[in-house]
Design an enzyme around this catalytic site. Structure first.
Site, PDB file in Angstrom:
ATOM      1  N   TYR A 140      -4.973   8.178  -6.496  1.00 46.72           N
ATOM      2  CA  TYR A 140      -3.984   7.206  -5.991  1.00 46.72           C
ATOM      3  C   TYR A 140      -4.343   6.813  -4.559  1.00 46.72           C
ATOM      4  O   TYR A 140      -4.370   5.625  -4.222  1.00 46.72           O
ATOM      5  CB  TYR A 140      -2.590   7.829  -6.052  1.00 46.72           C
ATOM      6  CG  TYR A 140      -1.491   6.952  -5.475  1.00 46.72           C
ATOM      7  CD1 TYR A 140      -1.087   5.787  -6.128  1.00 46.72           C
ATOM      8  CD2 TYR A 140      -0.849   7.298  -4.285  1.00 46.72           C
ATOM      9  CE1 TYR A 140      -0.074   4.996  -5.610  1.00 46.72           C
ATOM     10  CE2 TYR A 140       0.169   6.515  -3.761  1.00 46.72           C
ATOM     11  CZ  TYR A 140       0.548   5.364  -4.422  1.00 46.72           C
ATOM     12  OH  TYR A 140       1.552   4.571  -3.900  1.00 46.72           O
ATOM     13  N   LYS A 151      -5.262   3.130  -2.844  1.00 47.14           N
ATOM     14  CA  LYS A 151      -4.508   2.552  -1.721  1.00 47.14           C
ATOM     15  C   LYS A 151      -5.410   2.423  -0.479  1.00 47.14           C
ATOM     16  O   LYS A 151      -5.243   1.470   0.294  1.00 47.14           O
ATOM     17  CB  LYS A 151      -3.253   3.385  -1.423  1.00 47.14           C
ATOM     18  CG  LYS A 151      -2.205   3.346  -2.539  1.00 47.14           C
ATOM     19  CD  LYS A 151      -1.655   1.941  -2.813  1.00 47.14           C
ATOM     20  CE  LYS A 151      -0.478   1.946  -3.781  1.00 47.14           C
ATOM     21  NZ  LYS A 151       0.035   0.604  -4.099  1.00 47.14           N
ATOM     22  N   SER A 203       0.872  -1.169   0.000  1.00 45.08           N
ATOM     23  CA  SER A 203       0.000   0.000   0.000  1.00 45.08           C
ATOM     24  C   SER A 203       0.906   1.214   0.000  1.00 45.08           C
ATOM     25  O   SER A 203       1.834   1.329  -0.800  1.00 45.08           O
ATOM     26  CB  SER A 203      -0.925  -0.065   1.224  1.00 45.08           C
ATOM     27  OG  SER A 203      -1.681   1.115   1.368  1.00 45.08           O
TER      28      SER A 203
HETATM   29  P1  NAP Z   1       8.388   1.885  -9.598  1.00 47.31           P
HETATM   30  O1  NAP Z   1       9.879   1.891  -9.607  1.00 47.31           O
HETATM   31  O2  NAP Z   1       7.666   2.764 -10.542  1.00 47.31           O
HETATM   32  O3  NAP Z   1       7.906   0.368  -9.758  1.00 47.31           O
HETATM   33  C1  NAP Z   1       6.568   0.058 -10.020  1.00 47.31           C
HETATM   34  C2  NAP Z   1       6.504  -1.301 -10.656  1.00 47.31           C
HETATM   35  O4  NAP Z   1       5.129  -1.635 -10.911  1.00 47.31           O
HETATM   36  C3  NAP Z   1       7.226  -1.367 -11.999  1.00 47.31           C
HETATM   37  O5  NAP Z   1       7.952  -2.564 -12.053  1.00 47.31           O
HETATM   38  C4  NAP Z   1       6.086  -1.382 -12.997  1.00 47.31           C
HETATM   39  O6  NAP Z   1       6.391  -2.058 -14.188  1.00 47.31           O
HETATM   40  C5  NAP Z   1       5.065  -2.175 -12.212  1.00 47.31           C
HETATM   41  N1  NAP Z   1       3.747  -2.127 -12.818  1.00 47.31           N
HETATM   42  C6  NAP Z   1       2.977  -1.056 -13.128  1.00 47.31           C
HETATM   43  N2  NAP Z   1       1.834  -1.453 -13.696  1.00 47.31           N
HETATM   44  C7  NAP Z   1       1.882  -2.816 -13.778  1.00 47.31           C
HETATM   45  C8  NAP Z   1       1.020  -3.822 -14.270  1.00 47.31           C
HETATM   46  N3  NAP Z   1      -0.158  -3.528 -14.858  1.00 47.31           N
HETATM   47  N4  NAP Z   1       1.383  -5.130 -14.155  1.00 47.31           N
HETATM   48  C9  NAP Z   1       2.565  -5.458 -13.582  1.00 47.31           C
HETATM   49  N5  NAP Z   1       3.449  -4.552 -13.133  1.00 47.31           N
HETATM   50  C10 NAP Z   1       3.102  -3.252 -13.217  1.00 47.31           C
HETATM   51  O7  NAP Z   1       7.844   2.329  -8.155  1.00 47.31           O
HETATM   52  P2  NAP Z   1       7.957   1.632  -6.725  1.00 47.31           P
HETATM   53  O8  NAP Z   1       8.085   2.720  -5.756  1.00 47.31           O
HETATM   54  O9  NAP Z   1       8.946   0.548  -6.731  1.00 47.31           O
HETATM   55  O10 NAP Z   1       6.467   1.055  -6.591  1.00 47.31           O
HETATM   56  C11 NAP Z   1       6.199  -0.190  -5.996  1.00 47.31           C
HETATM   57  C12 NAP Z   1       4.956  -0.080  -5.133  1.00 47.31           C
HETATM   58  O11 NAP Z   1       5.239   0.772  -4.015  1.00 47.31           O
HETATM   59  C13 NAP Z   1       3.748   0.533  -5.829  1.00 47.31           C
HETATM   60  O12 NAP Z   1       2.573  -0.181  -5.473  1.00 47.31           O
HETATM   61  C14 NAP Z   1       3.698   1.947  -5.257  1.00 47.31           C
HETATM   62  O13 NAP Z   1       2.400   2.497  -5.303  1.00 47.31           O
HETATM   63  C15 NAP Z   1       4.186   1.701  -3.853  1.00 47.31           C
HETATM   64  N6  NAP Z   1       4.698   2.866  -3.131  1.00 47.31           N
HETATM   65  C16 NAP Z   1       5.743   3.569  -3.604  1.00 47.31           C
HETATM   66  C17 NAP Z   1       6.202   4.664  -2.889  1.00 47.31           C
HETATM   67  C18 NAP Z   1       7.367   5.500  -3.348  1.00 47.31           C
HETATM   68  O14 NAP Z   1       7.563   6.615  -2.845  1.00 47.31           O
HETATM   69  N7  NAP Z   1       8.182   5.028  -4.270  1.00 47.31           N
HETATM   70  C19 NAP Z   1       5.590   5.040  -1.685  1.00 47.31           C
HETATM   71  C20 NAP Z   1       4.514   4.296  -1.226  1.00 47.31           C
HETATM   72  C21 NAP Z   1       4.079   3.199  -1.947  1.00 47.31           C
HETATM   73  P3  NAP Z   1       6.654  -1.336 -15.616  1.00 47.31           P
HETATM   74  O15 NAP Z   1       8.133  -1.120 -15.673  1.00 47.31           O
HETATM   75  O16 NAP Z   1       6.184  -2.332 -16.612  1.00 47.31           O
HETATM   76  O17 NAP Z   1       5.863  -0.058 -15.622  1.00 47.31           O
END
Ligand code: NAP
Length: 298
Positions: free
Chosen positions: A168, A172, A154
């Site tokens: 968003y 979540k 989340s």
């Molecule tokens: P990220 O580097 O953008 O990674 C997101 C990943 O999700 C990428 O591998 C992307 O793949 C994949 N994705 C998107 N749509 C998809 C789909 N339809 N099917 C399969 N994979 C898909 O960002 P991250 O921070 O690591 O995000 C991971 C999780 O953490 C997310 O749920 C995000 O909301 C959560 N989160 C992040 C933060 C933050 O500050 N970074 C904070 C709180 C929560 P593609 O390369 O194919 O797009």
């Protein structure tokens, strides 16, 4: 420390060499960020991992370094056939799935009134319905074995909401409710659910992965507009480390009793405490009004 049983993790330490008992993970969204860091962490410590991504080519290099303990699979959470195929392949190759991490997700910047219907539906398809689709594919195996760990990624943004990221947050918040219900339903079946709530992690989330509405209404310039800019500006400067967050998640997965919720990062901790204070303040301030809605006692 709020959960005395779970120690702050060090470097991956489990000896390599897979056996029948070696834990099996399936992680969504491993092309970058937290999903990739988690896959790498689990593989480094000797576990078996289905490293999945929308574009399987983005994870073949990582998987190749770990021989038959890693399986690079295409899995787009919005494509049910790819979900079923990936889960079946993982269960066939590794015999089961012990740990499911629903990590795939992305953000969308728009004031609520600026939100574009198709883009909002796409966001829900990935961040909410995509998680459900993967859960439904993986749960039968976990139920049959009366064992499993599920981590739903989340956000601190699943607990508190701000201008420009309303849709968003909505996804979540939905994931939080869904996960809490799921946890109650599957606990008696031997399956533990943890909702991970990261603060700002230095990944592509606010960078190349971020989507935003083309619609910009001048009336929202001072609220959503400003937060749009500040959210994009933080990319590459977030305080959270995805590699460390991955280690914490792995430690929680190993715990005998994983917590239902786990904040990740000092910013998430401070924000969640402030949110709780505001919520309690509002609840207390309106106590008389709230209770005045009860039926008269006979
Ligand atoms: P990220 O580097 O953008 O990674 C997101 C990943 O999700 C990428 O591998 C992307 O793949 C994949 N994705 C998107 N749509 C998809 C789909 N339809 N099917 C399969 N994979 C898909 O960002 P991250 O921070 O690591 O995000 C991971 C999780 O953490 C997310 O749920 C995000 O909301 C959560 N989160 C992040 C933060 C933050 O500050 N970074 C904070 C709180 C929560 P593609 O390369 O194919 O797009």
């Amino acid at each position: 420390m709020t959960n005395g049983a779970i120690a702050v993790p060090n470097e991956p330490s489990r000896a390599a060499g897979a056996t029948e008992g070696t834990p099996v993970w399936l992680i969504t969204g491993c092309s970058s960020g937290l999903g990739r860091a988690l896959a790498e962490h689990a593989l480094k410590r000797g576990d078996r991992v289905a490293v999945t991504a929308r574009d399987a080519a983005s994870v073949t290099g990582l998987a190749a370094a770990y021989g038959d303990r890693a399986l690079a699979l295409r899995l787009d959470v919005t494509d049910p056939e790819s979900v079923t195929a990936a889960v079946e392949r993982c269960e066939k190759e590794f015999g089961r799935i012990d740990v499911l991490v629903n990590n795939a997700g992305y953000g969308y910047l728009a004031a609520i009134e600026e939100g574009e219907d198709a883009a909002v539906r796409d966001l829900y398809d990935t961040n909410v319905h995509g998680v459900v689709s993967v859960l439904k594919a993986v749960l039968p195996g976990m139920r049959a074995r009366r064992a499993g760990r599920i981590v739903n990624i989340s956000s601190f943004g699943g607990l508190a909401a701000f201008a420009a990221t309303g849709y968003y947050h909505a996804t979540k918040f939905a994931l939080e409710g869904l996960s809490e219900s799921l946890a109650a339903e599957v606990a008696p079946l031997g399956i533990a659910v943890t909702i991970a709530e990261p603060g700002g992690l230095r990944t592509q989330w606010a960078g190349t992965s971020m989507r935003q509405s083309k619609t910009l209404l001048p009336d929202y310039e001072q609220t959503a507009g400003e937060r749009r800019s500040s959210t994009l500006a933080v990319s590459g400067r977030q305080p959270g480390d995805p590699v460390r967050a991955a280690a914490v998640i792995a430690a929680v997965v190993d715990a005998e009793k994983p917590p239902l919720r786990l904040l990740l990062g000092s910013d998430a901790l401070a924000g969640a405490r402030a949110r709780l204070d505001r919520l309690r303040g509002e609840i207390d301030a309106n106590e008389a009004l709230t209770t005045s809605a009860d039926r008269e006692q006979a």
